[in-house]
Design a protein around this motif. Structure first.
Motif, short mmCIF file in Angstrom:
data_model
loop_
_atom_site.label_atom_id
_atom_site.label_comp_id
_atom_site.label_asym_id
_atom_site.label_seq_id
_atom_site.Cartn_x
_atom_site.Cartn_y
_atom_site.Cartn_z
N ASN A 1 -4.10 9.28 0.73
CA ASN A 1 -2.95 10.16 0.54
C ASN A 1 -3.32 11.63 0.60
N ASN B 1 -1.31 1.16 -3.58
CA ASN B 1 -1.00 2.57 -3.44
C ASN B 1 -1.52 3.40 -4.61
N GLU C 1 0.79 -1.24 0.00
CA GLU C 1 0.00 0.00 0.00
C GLU C 1 0.81 1.28 0.00
N SER C 2 2.14 1.23 0.03
CA SER C 2 2.91 2.48 0.12
C SER C 2 3.72 2.73 -1.14
#
Length: 589
Positions: free
Chosen positions: A332, A322, A297-298
């Motif tokens: 984000n 992400n 997810e990053s």
């Protein structure tokens, strides 16, 4: 009346100390009556009737300098003694550092207070806990299970309350749990996870368990674990290895304990940053080959996955969460827009109005930070390498600069690029006194904190996650969370936004685990557009929102299915920046 006259009259009257209520006898003329409970001298109707003590006071040498009042009748009354605050002793106590470091590294020993005190991130960590490392403790939950390593299992009740509160703000995940738990789409899945261990993550883990998965978990950040939540998970039977304030050695030990367990072979990975994936890849290559899928997810973790794929070393399919729309546009952007202010306020109590701030990077995280700071009245500068993002910054009203051009004048420096060495020692040396430096990116590589650990610089811990780094000439900068992710290290993030990300992660795990053989090859994939839309639709009822439905004629005119997906994969959803990784596996920084 002139200022001089007022000053002269004030000089004629000495300051009078009024005894407190507990020092007054019931029959004293100074004691409040049933008709008037207010203190004398507060301009109450009865204040004029109360006898006034003389303003005269003397020092009795027999009383070692104690002060006494001389009343109008000639009697002497000793003034109440006030216990003075011992600032020097407090400062000495505050600056103490534990002498026994044990397994903690030197860099972590500077941050010792963050492990055992009430944290800025609303953690119910017991400040009375001893300095014993959780690795040296033998803890068991109420069922006698000890397959976990946390700070204090006694905090489980606090953690359960946190989780129950989070559930109220995570409607999509709870709906997914209710709809799919009968089918058990993750039955047989053995998920090993490495994410921030917070109340929101706990809701995700319990949802995965309700869908049939077995879970073992570690933290992806040494400061973001909520100890009470980890305790609640351990009490609920989850194998959790994490606590707030881990050392670097502890961090890797916890990951290894999740993975290296006899009789348990993970087949799914849920990662945030790529540390877990690379640990298994390097230390347990045979185990890595048996993994069915990876969900990341990053930005940092996705970067590392694309590097593995480009080198031909990625032997399992991976899902890039992400770059899904629901992660980019909501977690984000909106999450950082709110949490950046929260993190700064909790750690520094800074006022943003009029402050000069430079934000390094104008991706979704940078956009959220800039919008929040601008709304608070800050003067915001932006640094950027991508001309498209740079043009967006200019069109949004921000001045695009190079860091060197403004580093001497800004009050706050924020990094959110996903890169390394964005702020280096040269920049740190040139910063003004009192400049606040922090990172909003996932990794702690953006600020060159290691360059500050030199003999000529002094580190002073002023509160949890807040360090003053002092130069020989007395200049100091304020470093937050030692350059690690600010919002999850020093504050909290909006639960509702995390519901969107967590639901996306759960669906990605279900998709990869149940996909027929051959659908996904050994590569990195985006979440299907249909799933993005499904995640969004699950959250709309919270707002009492009502979607418009296409008629058959309208759907035919647009060439769409009435139930979606409604946008092609190349659609950018307003200001989502173009990511070159979506076309090839070369991550450009």
């Amino acid at each position: 009346m002139s200022v001089q006259v007022v000053a002269a009259k004030m000089a004629e009257v000495e300051l009078k100390d009024v005894p407190t209520g507990k020092d007054l006898s019931a029959g004293s003329p100074m004691s409040p009556t049933s008709e008037d409970k207010s203190l004398p001298g507060l301009l109450t109707p009865n204040a004029a009737k109360l006898p006034q003590a003389s303003a005269m006071k003397r020092t009795d040498p027999q009383q070692n300098g104690g002060e006494a009042f001389v009343n109008r009748d000639g009697t002497v009354a000793e003034a109440p003694r006030m216990k003075k605050i011992q600032f020097a002793e407090q400062k000495q106590e505050f600056n103490k550092r534990p002498s026994k470091i044990g397994r903690r590294s030197l860099s972590r020993s500077i941050s010792q207070s963050s492990t055992d005190s009430y944290s800025s991130a609303a953690s119910y960590t017991d400040s009375s806990d001893d300095e014993t490392s959780p690795r040296d403790k033998q803890q068991k939950n109420s069922k006698g299970n000890g397959d976990f390593c946390i700070k204090n299992i006694k905090q489980a009740d606090f953690g359960r309350r946190e989780i129950e509160i989070a559930e109220q703000e995570m409607p999509a995940l709870m709906a997914l749990r209710k709809r799919a738990q009968g089918e058990k789409p993750l039955a047989g899945a053995k998920v090993v996870g490495c994410t921030h261990i917070t109340a929101q993550t706990a809701v995700l883990m319990e949802t995965l368990s309700a869908l049939g998965a077995q879970c073992r978990w570690a933290a992806c950040n040494i400061y973001s674990t909520q100890n009470e939540v980890a305790a609640a998970l351990a009490e609920g039977g989850f194998s959790v290895f994490a606590w707030k304030g881990e050392s670097e050695d502890d961090f890797w030990w916890c990951i290894d304990r999740c993975v290296n367990v006899e009789g348990w072979q993970p087949n799914m990975i849920l990662d945030d940053g790529g540390d877990l994936t690379h640990w298994i890849y390097k230390k347990y290559p045979s185990m890595f080959k048996k993994i069915k899928g990876i969900v990341e997810e990053s930005v940092t973790g996705v970067h590392r996955l694309y590097q593995l794929s480009k080198a031909g070393k990625l032997c399992v399919p991976a899902m890039n969460v992400n770059d899904s729309v629901t992660k980019q546009k909501f977690d984000n952007l909106y999450c950082c827009r709110e949490s950046i202010l929260d993190g700064y306020k909790r750690t520094t109590d800074v006022m943003f109005g009029g402050k000069q701030v430079v934000v390094c990077g104008y991706g979704e995280v940078g956009k959220g930070c800039c919008a929040a700071l601008k709304a608070m009245g800050s003067i915001v500068y932006v640094t950027e390498i991508d001309p498209i993002c740079a043009l967006q910054a200019c069109m949004d009203g921000f001045r695009l600069v190079k860091l060197n051009e403004v580093i001497r004048q800004v009050d706050i420096v924020i990094t959110c690029t996903g890169n390394k060495n964005v702020v280096v020692r040269e920049h740190l040396d040139r910063m003004k006194n009192g400049c606040i430096v922090c990172n909003m990116g996932h990794s702690n590589t953006e600020i060159d904190v290691a360059s500050l650990r030199t003999p000529e610089l002094t580190w002073e811990r002023v509160r949890s996650q807040v360090d003053h780094v002092i130069w020989p000439d007395g200049k100091r900068i304020v470093l937050l969370a030692e350059g690690r992710l600010l919002n999850l290290s020093c504050s909290t993030v909006p639960t509702f936004v995390l519901s969107i990300t967590a639901t996306t992660q759960a669906l990605a795990l279900i998709e990869l685990y149940n996909a027929p053989e051959g659908r996904y090859k050994q590569d990195v994939y985006l979440l299907p557009k249909k799933m993005d839309e499904y995640v969004a639709s699950l959250h709309l009822p919270t707002f009492d929102a009502h979607l418009t439905e296409l008629t058959d004629e309208q759907a035919k005119y647009l060439g769409l299915n009435k139930n979606g997906p409604f946008k092609p994969n190349y659609y950018r959803y307003a200001d989502v920046p173009f990511n070159p990784c979506l076309l090839h596996h070369d991550f450009i920084l």
